[in-house]
Design an enzyme around this catalytic site. Structure first.
Site, PDB file in Angstrom:
ATOM      1  N   GLU A 107     -22.968  31.031  70.693  1.00  0.00           N
ATOM      2  CA  GLU A 107     -22.070  30.065  71.323  1.00  0.00           C
ATOM      3  C   GLU A 107     -20.597  30.372  71.091  1.00  0.00           C
ATOM      4  O   GLU A 107     -19.749  30.041  71.920  1.00  0.00           O
ATOM      5  CB  GLU A 107     -22.385  28.641  70.849  1.00  0.00           C
ATOM      6  CG  GLU A 107     -23.697  28.084  71.384  1.00  0.00           C
ATOM      7  CD  GLU A 107     -24.909  28.422  70.530  1.00  0.00           C
ATOM      8  OE1 GLU A 107     -24.773  29.258  69.608  1.00  0.00           O
ATOM      9  OE2 GLU A 107     -25.986  27.869  70.783  1.00  0.00           O
ATOM     10  N   PHE A 165     -32.891  15.470  64.848  1.00  0.00           N
ATOM     11  CA  PHE A 165     -32.984  16.924  64.937  1.00  0.00           C
ATOM     12  C   PHE A 165     -31.850  17.472  65.809  1.00  0.00           C
ATOM     13  O   PHE A 165     -31.588  16.969  66.900  1.00  0.00           O
ATOM     14  CB  PHE A 165     -34.337  17.329  65.535  1.00  0.00           C
ATOM     15  CG  PHE A 165     -34.470  18.813  65.719  1.00  0.00           C
ATOM     16  CD1 PHE A 165     -34.429  19.663  64.618  1.00  0.00           C
ATOM     17  CD2 PHE A 165     -34.592  19.366  66.982  1.00  0.00           C
ATOM     18  CE1 PHE A 165     -34.529  21.039  64.779  1.00  0.00           C
ATOM     19  CE2 PHE A 165     -34.685  20.740  67.156  1.00  0.00           C
ATOM     20  CZ  PHE A 165     -34.652  21.578  66.052  1.00  0.00           C
ATOM     21  N   GLN A 166     -31.190  18.479  65.328  1.00  0.00           N
ATOM     22  CA  GLN A 166     -30.030  19.101  65.997  1.00  0.00           C
ATOM     23  C   GLN A 166     -28.945  18.092  66.329  1.00  0.00           C
ATOM     24  O   GLN A 166     -28.271  18.199  67.353  1.00  0.00           O
ATOM     25  CB  GLN A 166     -30.470  19.893  67.238  1.00  0.00           C
ATOM     26  CG  GLN A 166     -31.306  21.117  66.865  1.00  0.00           C
ATOM     27  CD  GLN A 166     -31.434  22.131  67.979  1.00  0.00           C
ATOM     28  OE1 GLN A 166     -31.432  21.780  69.155  1.00  0.00           O
ATOM     29  NE2 GLN A 166     -31.560  23.398  67.607  1.00  0.00           N
ATOM     30  N   MET A 185      -6.267  46.087  58.215  1.00  0.00           N
ATOM     31  CA  MET A 185      -5.114  45.260  57.848  1.00  0.00           C
ATOM     32  C   MET A 185      -5.272  44.720  56.424  1.00  0.00           C
ATOM     33  O   MET A 185      -4.297  44.608  55.688  1.00  0.00           O
ATOM     34  CB  MET A 185      -4.931  44.109  58.859  1.00  0.00           C
ATOM     35  CG  MET A 185      -3.568  43.459  58.806  1.00  0.00           C
ATOM     36  SD  MET A 185      -2.207  44.618  59.083  1.00  0.00           S
ATOM     37  CE  MET A 185      -1.937  44.445  60.845  1.00  0.00           C
ATOM     38  N   LYS A 201     -28.410  13.088  75.588  1.00  0.00           N
ATOM     39  CA  LYS A 201     -29.451  13.491  76.536  1.00  0.00           C
ATOM     40  C   LYS A 201     -29.839  12.355  77.482  1.00  0.00           C
ATOM     41  O   LYS A 201     -30.094  12.586  78.668  1.00  0.00           O
ATOM     42  CB  LYS A 201     -30.680  13.992  75.776  1.00  0.00           C
ATOM     43  CG  LYS A 201     -31.625  14.773  76.661  1.00  0.00           C
ATOM     44  CD  LYS A 201     -32.718  15.454  75.862  1.00  0.00           C
ATOM     45  CE  LYS A 201     -33.601  16.278  76.796  1.00  0.00           C
ATOM     46  NZ  LYS A 201     -34.709  16.913  76.075  1.00  0.00           N
TER      47      LYS A 201
END
Lengths: 169, 590
Positions: B55, B117-118, B487, B167
């Site tokens: 993502e 969940f999630q 760097m 949802k």
């Protein structure tokens, strides 16, 4: 005033009363390392669903300018006004002060409450709850005097403030 | 038609709203909470979905898409880990003012707060890393929230906006609300784009009266659209003054123009930084006095009057006190400045200006980007010079990761136009460049898109080779492989006594084989004499390509303003190292 002088400013913020708005304001202060000395918030216009937040904060003039610009940048913020710099204004806060005691101390507490125009809003045979309003100084002085007279609990609202005269925010 | 008949699910409404907002492509990754949206996407063919492999990459790809087109980039991820993985990308977009709308799935409203969940507190987590965010609690608010989100993302100072979509909201039905026909006026959010005319007059007076002027132009010009870059070029030519660009502003003024001093800042050119230090009038347009630009604030351009044009009032007087602040859109302000300048035809002190240019030419003569050529090992600067030689006449876009290679790319690749250079400036996100390049390639299928990378950075989003293969995106990854987080190593050398703690790139994969495994092409070059052939081969291949360019491990990026130092205390090369004393205060800085 030197550019490093730290001064307290009272800032009034008109916001949309929507979920998360207080978290946005508070998160901005903590995330950018600004101080909150006092903060009050409540809905002030139900029809337009607007709330007014009064914040007392401290900082150098550059920091105060940043705070105002950062607040103004939040999407749900309508207006930001620095009451401290925009002319005379009035500040008030309210405290509930619980004092426990009997005899001479109880009488003295009641006498001082009268002097400070504090109201008795709860009374038991051995306790009072006073409601005192005024500027921060007055409230602090009253609470200080109660310390020797059986002070057991204090709750304060923090400051609400408004400009003097006929203008709205 | 009765309302019930026209009512559709939240997911369908969302897709319709995206199409009405002229979205063409969505970068995303499916999951449980966004299944209804994926179902709606499946049933239509107006919106294209690009499946990334992480993502974070979805957001960077959308950033690349947005920055190379000027449109809003759109991201679609699921709840919980989908949203938390997007946070780095969102923060990156916030720091660099990139317009993004990120749609995140959420558990159904009745489960919010139950540690479902999630589930993650997405609006809570993303509040400090977005311009604004929404939790849509009712399907009736959905379409309106989407239209508002696009308006907020693209207007004023652009930035990322999250819309969190439970949802059940996606499955409930409601009628569609079309976007407002006239320009949206938000009830509380009103960005100021028009400058105060009085301030334009004052600015003209200050600019005309300058004896040692410099324009300092940043990413705000790019965000104001290609027209703003044209106007900047026009105004700079009208005045005859020198101009420098920030990292984010590269391309807003043609690099080949003789009035261009190159990039300024920590790894900027000697002439740009000394011009900033010695100027008497500084004209900042669309830049924010970032710490990479100013160096030590107390010693920053001490003798100058400063004009600052910015669309964000909070950028003004944040780091540097300015003498004249103009709040407004960089393009509109430039248009007004050009108009006012032409009308007034002010007399510029040509004698002073000539002396100033003569001074600048002596700084230029130091040739601060010079490096010691080598015919045994490839110098990274040489690799970029050759790369530029081969791409300069082609329609090309450059992205970068973060580190030494990024600074060398900024120094050695020349940008003649805006929207051609995509880099993570504010946040400095390793892993940005490759997914950003995918987003650019999606927007410009025929163009040559190159991610200039380091061997450490590229590993941070290497999984996107799979995306590149799936969509046949012929992005070229040009890895300057010095076997170090360069760097970090450079700072350890300069500030920490050469103790190279954990900065060696141990156990690197064979990048040629990695490319092969993902269905891309891999090339390697270790010999300076073969570099041109390798670059040509890379360009000719119609596949995603990784070019593993093995470069000098010890090369450092110069010029450099050490942290805590001023613009006139630059290190020009390795020989300056001994004389550099980094103060204790400087050590604390990043």
């Amino acid at each position: 005033m030197s550019k490093d002088t730290i001064v307290a400013h009272t800032i009034s913020v008109l916001v949309a009363n929507e979920p998360g708005i207080l978290a946005r304001v508070v998160g901005l202060f903590s995330g950018r390392g600004y101080n909150i000395e006092s903060l009050t918030v409540a809905e002030t216009n139900a029809q337009e669903s607007q709330s007014r937040i009064t914040i007392v904060t401290k900082g150098t003039p550059m920091i105060i300018e940043q705070i105002k610009a950062q607040l103004d940048r939040l999407v749900p913020v309508y207006r930001v006004r620095d009451l401290t710099v925009e002319g005379p204004h009035i500040e008030r806060e309210l405290a509930l002060v619980k004092v426990k005691g009997v005899g001479e101390k109880r009488v003295e507490a009641l006498r001082l409450a009268d002097v400070f125009r504090a109201k008795v809003i709860d009374a038991k045979s051995d306790s009072f709850v006073f409601e005192v309003t005024g500027n921060t100084d007055k409230v602090q002085t009253f609470v200080g005097l109660m310390e020797n007279l059986g002070l057991v609990d204090v709750v304060r609202t923090g400051i609400v403030a408004m400009s003097r005269g006929g203008e709205a925010l | 038609m009765k309302p019930e008949e026209s009512a559709t699910t939240g997911a369908d409404l969302l897709v319709k709203a995206l199409i009405d907002e002229e979205v063409e492509v969505v970068f995303g990754y499916p999951g449980g909470a966004v299944l209804p949206i994926y179902d709606s996407l499946f049933k239509q063919n107006r919106l294209r979905h690009v499946l990334v492999r992480h993502e974070q990459a979805a957001v960077h790809a959308a950033e690349g898409y947005a920055r190379s087109t000027g449109k809003v980039g759109v991201v679609l991820v699921t709840s919980g880990p989908g949203a938390t993985n997007a946070v780095t990308g969102l923060t990156d977009a916030l720091m660099d003012s990139i317009p993004i709308v990120c749609l995140t799935g959420q558990v159904p409203t009745h489960l919010i707060g139950n540690d479902a969940f999630q589930e993650a507190d997405t609006t809570g987590i993303t509040r400090p890393c977005t311009k604004h965010n929404y939790l849509v609690k009712s399907v009736g608010d959905l379409a309106r929230s989407v239209h508002e989100a696009f308006y907020v993302a693209r207007s004023g100072r652009p930035g990322p906006v999250v819309i969190d979509l439970p949802k059940d909201v996606l499955m409930n039905k409601h009628e569609y609300v079309a976007p407002p026909k006239v320009a949206v006026t938000h009830k509380s959010y009103r960005p100021q784009t028009q400058p105060d005319p009085k301030k334009i007059e004052q600015a003209i007076e200050m600019i005309a009266g300058a004896k040692r002027p410099v324009f300092y132009a940043g990413g705000g010009i790019i965000n104001a659209g290609p027209k703003a870059s044209k106007l900047l070029t026009q105004f700079v030519h009208l005045t005859g003054y020198p101009v420098t660009n920030t990292l984010m502003g590269l391309g807003s003024f043609p690099a080949s123009d003789k009035q261009f001093l190159g990039m300024l800042g920590m790894h900027g050119t000697y002439e740009a930084n000394l011009a900033m230090h010695g100027c008497d009038v500084m004209i900042n347009i669309g830049a924010r006095f970032d710490d990479r630009i100013t160096g030590n604030l107390t010693k920053f351009s001490p003798g100058s009057k400063k004009i600052h044009v910015d669309i964000d009032p909070s950028s003004i007087n944040k780091n540097v006190r300015v003498d004249l602040a103009i709040v407004g859109d960089a393009g509109i302000v430039l248009e007004e400045l050009v108009k006012a300048w032409k009308a007034k035809q002010p007399k510029v002190d040509q004698k002073a200006l000539k002396a100033w240019w003569a001074q600048i030419d002596t700084w230029r003569a130091r040739n601060c980007l010079a490096y010691k050529p080598n015919n045994k090992v490839i110098k990274p600067q040489f690799a970029l010079e050759r790369l530029y030689h081969h791409i300069k006449d082609k329609d090309h876009y450059i992205t970068t990761e973060v580190g030494q290679h990024q600074m060398w790319a900024a120094q050695f690749l020349k940008f003649e136009q805006p929207n051609r250079w995509m880099t993570s400036g504010g946040l400095g996100t390793m892993g940005y460049g490759f997914p950003a390049a995918l987003g650019v390639q999606i927007a410009h299928p025929e163009a040559l898109v190159i991610d200039v990378a380091g061997e450490a950075s590229i590993l941070m989003n290497i999984q996107e080779l799979s995306t590149a293969a799936q969509y046949r995106l012929p992005v070229k990854i040009f890895v300057l492989n010095n076997h170090y987080m360069g760097m970090v190593r450079q700072w350890q050398e300069l500030l920490h006594g050469g103790r190279y703690s954990e900065s060696y790139s141990e156990s690197l994969p064979d990048f040629v084989k990695v490319a092969d495994a993902f269905g891309a092409r891999g090339l390697r070059c270790e010999d300076p004499d073969k570099l041109d052939d390798t670059i040509k081969e890379m360009i000719e291949l119609k596949h995603p390509v990784i070019v593993d360019v093995i470069v000098d491990e010890k090369e450092n990026c110069f010029p450099m303003i050490p942290s805590g130092a001023a613009h006139n205390e630059m290190l020009l090369g390795p020989d300056d190292k001994q004389s550099a004393k980094v103060s204790e205060e400087g050590m604390v800085l990043v």
